[in-house]
Design a protein around this motif. Structure first.
Motif, PDB file in Angstrom:
ATOM      1  N   ALA A   1      -4.390 -17.461  16.405  1.00  0.00           N
ATOM      2  CA  ALA A   1      -3.651 -17.124  17.613  1.00  0.00           C
ATOM      3  C   ALA A   1      -3.828 -15.642  17.908  1.00  0.00           C
ATOM      4  CB  ALA A   1      -2.174 -17.453  17.437  1.00  0.00           C
ATOM      5  N   GLN A   2      -4.145 -15.331  19.158  1.00  0.00           N
ATOM      6  CA  GLN A   2      -4.315 -13.939  19.558  1.00  0.00           C
ATOM      7  C   GLN A   2      -2.978 -13.217  19.486  1.00  0.00           C
ATOM      8  OE1 GLN A   2      -7.153 -11.995  20.670  1.00  0.00           O
ATOM      9  NE2 GLN A   2      -5.550 -10.496  20.249  1.00  0.00           N
ATOM     10  N   LEU A   3      -2.946 -12.092  18.781  1.00  0.00           N
ATOM     11  CA  LEU A   3      -1.717 -11.318  18.672  1.00  0.00           C
ATOM     12  C   LEU A   3      -1.411 -10.629  19.996  1.00  0.00           C
ATOM     13  CD1 LEU A   3      -2.298  -9.608  15.206  1.00  0.00           C
ATOM     14  CD2 LEU A   3      -0.893 -11.626  15.681  1.00  0.00           C
ATOM     15  N   SER A   4      -0.147 -10.536  20.332  1.00  0.00           N
ATOM     16  CA  SER A   4       0.249  -9.781  21.510  1.00  0.00           C
ATOM     17  C   SER A   4      -0.001  -8.300  21.256  1.00  0.00           C
ATOM     18  CB  SER A   4       1.737 -10.004  21.811  1.00  0.00           C
ATOM     19  OG  SER A   4       2.533  -9.437  20.778  1.00  0.00           O
ATOM     20  N   ALA A   5      -0.087  -7.521  22.336  1.00  0.00           N
ATOM     21  CA  ALA A   5      -0.301  -6.079  22.194  1.00  0.00           C
ATOM     22  C   ALA A   5       0.835  -5.451  21.395  1.00  0.00           C
ATOM     23  CB  ALA A   5      -0.413  -5.441  23.568  1.00  0.00           C
ATOM     24  N   GLU A   6       2.043  -5.921  21.615  1.00  0.00           N
ATOM     25  CA  GLU A   6       3.191  -5.389  20.879  1.00  0.00           C
ATOM     26  C   GLU A   6       3.085  -5.688  19.394  1.00  0.00           C
ATOM     27  OE1 GLU A   6       8.104  -5.738  20.889  1.00  0.00           O
ATOM     28  OE2 GLU A   6       6.884  -6.955  22.241  1.00  0.00           O
ATOM     29  N   ARG A   7       2.642  -6.910  19.063  1.00  0.00           N
ATOM     30  CA  ARG A   7       2.500  -7.286  17.653  1.00  0.00           C
ATOM     31  C   ARG A   7       1.365  -6.507  16.998  1.00  0.00           C
ATOM     32  NH1 ARG A   7       4.637  -8.216  12.975  1.00  0.00           N
ATOM     33  NH2 ARG A   7       3.687  -9.901  11.775  1.00  0.00           N
ATOM     34  N   GLN A   8       0.255  -6.317  17.711  1.00  0.00           N
ATOM     35  CA  GLN A   8      -0.849  -5.533  17.171  1.00  0.00           C
ATOM     36  C   GLN A   8      -0.395  -4.112  16.845  1.00  0.00           C
ATOM     37  OE1 GLN A   8      -3.578  -6.329  20.517  1.00  0.00           O
ATOM     38  NE2 GLN A   8      -5.062  -7.042  19.020  1.00  0.00           N
ATOM     39  N   ARG A   9       0.322  -3.514  17.770  1.00  0.00           N
ATOM     40  CA  ARG A   9       0.817  -2.159  17.558  1.00  0.00           C
ATOM     41  C   ARG A   9       1.758  -2.103  16.358  1.00  0.00           C
ATOM     42  NH1 ARG A   9       1.281   2.275  20.929  1.00  0.00           N
ATOM     43  NH2 ARG A   9       2.993   3.717  20.479  1.00  0.00           N
ATOM     44  N   GLY A  10       2.640  -3.089  16.266  1.00  0.00           N
ATOM     45  CA  GLY A  10       3.572  -3.123  15.146  1.00  0.00           C
ATOM     46  C   GLY A  10       2.878  -3.231  13.805  1.00  0.00           C
ATOM     47  N   LEU A  11       1.848  -4.070  13.719  1.00  0.00           N
ATOM     48  CA  LEU A  11       1.115  -4.228  12.471  1.00  0.00           C
ATOM     49  C   LEU A  11       0.367  -2.952  12.098  1.00  0.00           C
ATOM     50  CD1 LEU A  11      -0.272  -7.862  12.908  1.00  0.00           C
ATOM     51  CD2 LEU A  11       1.503  -7.102  11.312  1.00  0.00           C
ATOM     52  N   LEU A  12      -0.192  -2.255  13.107  1.00  0.00           N
ATOM     53  CA  LEU A  12      -0.884  -1.001  12.834  1.00  0.00           C
ATOM     54  C   LEU A  12       0.092   0.049  12.312  1.00  0.00           C
ATOM     55  CD1 LEU A  12      -3.445   0.689  12.875  1.00  0.00           C
ATOM     56  CD2 LEU A  12      -3.014   1.189  15.291  1.00  0.00           C
ATOM     57  N   LEU A  13       1.260   0.137  12.927  1.00  0.00           N
ATOM     58  CA  LEU A  13       2.265   1.088  12.445  1.00  0.00           C
ATOM     59  C   LEU A  13       2.686   0.768  11.018  1.00  0.00           C
ATOM     60  CD1 LEU A  13       4.452   1.435  15.651  1.00  0.00           C
ATOM     61  CD2 LEU A  13       3.193   3.280  14.520  1.00  0.00           C
ATOM     62  N   GLU A  14       2.784  -0.516  10.698  1.00  0.00           N
ATOM     63  CA  GLU A  14       3.129  -0.904   9.329  1.00  0.00           C
ATOM     64  C   GLU A  14       2.098  -0.387   8.339  1.00  0.00           C
ATOM     65  OE1 GLU A  14       3.799  -5.058   8.779  1.00  0.00           O
ATOM     66  OE2 GLU A  14       5.307  -5.172  10.372  1.00  0.00           O
ATOM     67  N   ARG A  15       0.824  -0.415   8.722  1.00  0.00           N
ATOM     68  CA  ARG A  15      -0.229   0.062   7.829  1.00  0.00           C
ATOM     69  C   ARG A  15      -0.092   1.561   7.556  1.00  0.00           C
ATOM     70  NH1 ARG A  15      -5.969  -2.720   8.005  1.00  0.00           N
ATOM     71  NH2 ARG A  15      -5.320  -4.884   7.866  1.00  0.00           N
ATOM     72  N   PHE A  16       0.173   2.309   8.605  1.00  0.00           N
ATOM     73  CA  PHE A  16       0.359   3.745   8.404  1.00  0.00           C
ATOM     74  C   PHE A  16       1.575   4.013   7.525  1.00  0.00           C
ATOM     75  CE2 PHE A  16      -2.418   4.302  12.141  1.00  0.00           C
ATOM     76  CZ  PHE A  16      -3.187   5.376  11.716  1.00  0.00           C
ATOM     77  N   ARG A  17       2.646   3.301   7.771  1.00  0.00           N
ATOM     78  CA  ARG A  17       3.877   3.551   7.009  1.00  0.00           C
ATOM     79  C   ARG A  17       3.768   3.088   5.573  1.00  0.00           C
ATOM     80  NH1 ARG A  17       7.203   1.556  12.296  1.00  0.00           N
ATOM     81  NH2 ARG A  17       7.207   3.579  13.383  1.00  0.00           N
ATOM     82  N   ASP A  18       2.978   2.040   5.330  1.00  0.00           N
ATOM     83  CA  ASP A  18       2.746   1.611   3.946  1.00  0.00           C
ATOM     84  C   ASP A  18       1.929   2.656   3.183  1.00  0.00           C
ATOM     85  OD1 ASP A  18       4.145  -0.710   4.329  1.00  0.00           O
ATOM     86  OD2 ASP A  18       2.378  -1.954   4.671  1.00  0.00           O
ATOM     87  N   ARG A  19       0.999   3.305   3.896  1.00  0.00           N
ATOM     88  CA  ARG A  19       0.117   4.292   3.252  1.00  0.00           C
ATOM     89  C   ARG A  19       0.802   5.639   3.080  1.00  0.00           C
ATOM     90  NH1 ARG A  19      -2.865   5.735   0.076  1.00  0.00           N
ATOM     91  NH2 ARG A  19      -5.135   5.776   0.031  1.00  0.00           N
ATOM     92  N   PHE A  20       1.671   5.981   4.037  1.00  0.00           N
ATOM     93  CA  PHE A  20       2.377   7.260   3.988  1.00  0.00           C
ATOM     94  C   PHE A  20       3.874   6.997   3.949  1.00  0.00           C
ATOM     95  CE2 PHE A  20      -1.604   8.126   6.230  1.00  0.00           C
ATOM     96  CZ  PHE A  20      -2.115   9.175   5.483  1.00  0.00           C
ATOM     97  N   ASP A  21       4.435   7.122   2.795  1.00  0.00           N
ATOM     98  CA  ASP A  21       5.870   6.887   2.626  1.00  0.00           C
ATOM     99  C   ASP A  21       6.619   8.181   2.914  1.00  0.00           C
ATOM    100  OD1 ASP A  21       8.289   5.810   2.046  1.00  0.00           O
ATOM    101  OD2 ASP A  21       8.055   5.913  -0.135  1.00  0.00           O
ATOM    102  N   GLY A  22       6.538   8.618   4.191  1.00  0.00           N
ATOM    103  CA  GLY A  22       7.175   9.864   4.579  1.00  0.00           C
ATOM    104  C   GLY A  22       6.254  10.721   5.423  1.00  0.00           C
ATOM    105  N   PRO A  23       6.562  12.002   5.599  1.00  0.00           N
ATOM    106  CA  PRO A  23       5.773  12.893   6.448  1.00  0.00           C
ATOM    107  C   PRO A  23       4.363  13.107   5.908  1.00  0.00           C
ATOM    108  CG  PRO A  23       7.936  13.823   5.971  1.00  0.00           C
ATOM    109  CD  PRO A  23       7.757  12.665   5.054  1.00  0.00           C
ATOM    110  N   PHE A  24       3.413  13.395   6.826  1.00  0.00           N
ATOM    111  CA  PHE A  24       2.042  13.708   6.423  1.00  0.00           C
ATOM    112  C   PHE A  24       1.394  14.608   7.461  1.00  0.00           C
ATOM    113  CE2 PHE A  24       1.811   9.890   8.970  1.00  0.00           C
ATOM    114  CZ  PHE A  24       0.646   9.991   9.709  1.00  0.00           C
TER     115      PHE A  24
END
Length: 346
Positions: free
Chosen positions: A233-256
């Motif tokens: 199923a094609q992800l909505s633009a909102e869902r795509q953005r949310g998943l990308l933000l999750e990746r950044f937050r998983d990699r950086f647990d705080g400021p960078f």
């Protein structure tokens, strides 16, 4: 959409041709379609059929072993625990999969072969997929079914409803006529002759994202060339953005800190930068210093100011060079994180 409509049922292009009295051909995606013959369109046609396969035939064993291998690979990859096969026939494929995996395997089968399938599968629905209420399924498979469906877009909408959020859809249909030596397919049950382009476009228009497409798959001696597509199923633009933000937050647990303010920064980080804890934008080029981007101003690296924060190297092409430069500045290697680590393994 009815097959009698002037628009192509796959790409909805208006310009069509009549390569034969039976079929209309789309001049854009090459799809061919026709109205169902009277005998096939009669109510209950498929419900009267029986013994549609010959499990003892060499060609049946060839296609069966190929499909078992394919579904096994998809199950191992995706971890689905509920499978639905649209057009499960006698249930042989599902039975073979259940012998290998701990899965719930249901089927949809309109013909009288459903009575045999009930002996192997968990549940067999003897109604169209539009009437199936069991959901969601992690994998929906359909082999040589969609070409029988008068309105394939509406059928795909039903399959989409039954598919789980991260589920996979597997479809196989004849590639045009299904055989390289046959100009056209004269099987009265087949209302569509798909091309790789027309099937991919139809899936895209139906809300699916194709993850794999191949041709040349064997179904029988007269359908030795089939198209096979795996989709999600094609992800909505909102869902795509949310998943990308999750990746950044998983990699950086705080400021960078972000280092490298070039094309990759503007393409792959800037669209979500305001929602991340970015403390500074840095670059080695003095020509970029002083540039304001959002609430931050680009500057050079200052060990006193930037402390021990992790640093995102925001360049794919020049990432290795930037990493080496940061190491020469005395920055510990474990503080340096490449942009590729965020985006790879989607």
């Amino acid at each position: 959409m009815s097959v009698s409509a002037g628009l192509c049922p796959c790409c909805r292009h208006e310009e069509t041709q009549q390569p034969s009295p039976a079929y209309t051909r789309c001049s854009c995606c090459g799809h061919r379609w026709r109205l169902p013959p009277e005998a096939v369109s009669s109510t209950g046609y498929y419900e009267t059929l029986v013994a549609r396969n010959d499990p003892q035939a060499p060609w049946f064993k060839r296609k069966s072993s190929d499909r078992v291998a394919l579904l096994s690979a998809l199950l191992e990859e995706g971890g689905a625990r509920r499978v639905l096969e649209i057009g499960c026939a006698e249930g042989e494929l599902g039975g073979a999969i259940k012998a290998r995996f701990d899965v719930v395997y249901d089927g949809v089968e309109l013909s009288r072969d459903s009575e045999v399938a009930e002996q192997s599968l968990d549940r067999v629905f003897k109604t169209p997929a539009s009437e199936v209420k069991e959901l969601p399924y992690g994998l929906i498979a359909s082999f040589h079914v969609l070409e029988h469906i008068a309105e394939p877009e509406q059928e795909l909408a039903c399959w989409s409803r039954l598919l789980g959020e991260n589920g996979q859809l597997l479809i196989e249909v004849p590639n045009q006529s299904g055989h390289p030596l046959l100009v056209s397919d004269h099987n009265p049950e087949h209302l569509h002759q798909f091309t790789p382009a027309s099937l991919a476009i139809l899936l895209s228009r139906s809300g699916f994202a194709c993850t794999g497409l191949s041709v040349g798959h064997y179904e029988s001696p007269v359908y030795s060339d089939s198209i096979r597509i795996v989709a999600r199923a094609q992800l909505s633009a909102e869902r795509q953005r949310g998943l990308l933000l999750e990746r950044f937050r998983d990699r950086f647990d705080g400021p960078f800190i972000v280092y490298g303010i070039g094309g990759d920064f503007f393409n792959y980080l800037a669209p979500v930068a305001e929602e991340l804890e970015i403390q500074a934008l840095l670059d080695s080029s003095p020509s970029k210093w002083g540039q304001r981007i959002g609430s931050l101003i680009v500057g050079g690296y200052d060990p006193a100011e930037h402390g021990m924060l992790p640093i995102l190297v925001c360049s794919i092409r020049f990432g290795a060079n930037i990493r080496q430069h940061l190491l020469t500045l005395g920055i510990a290697e474990d503080r340096i994180i490449g942009l590729e680590s965020i985006y790879e393994h989607a």
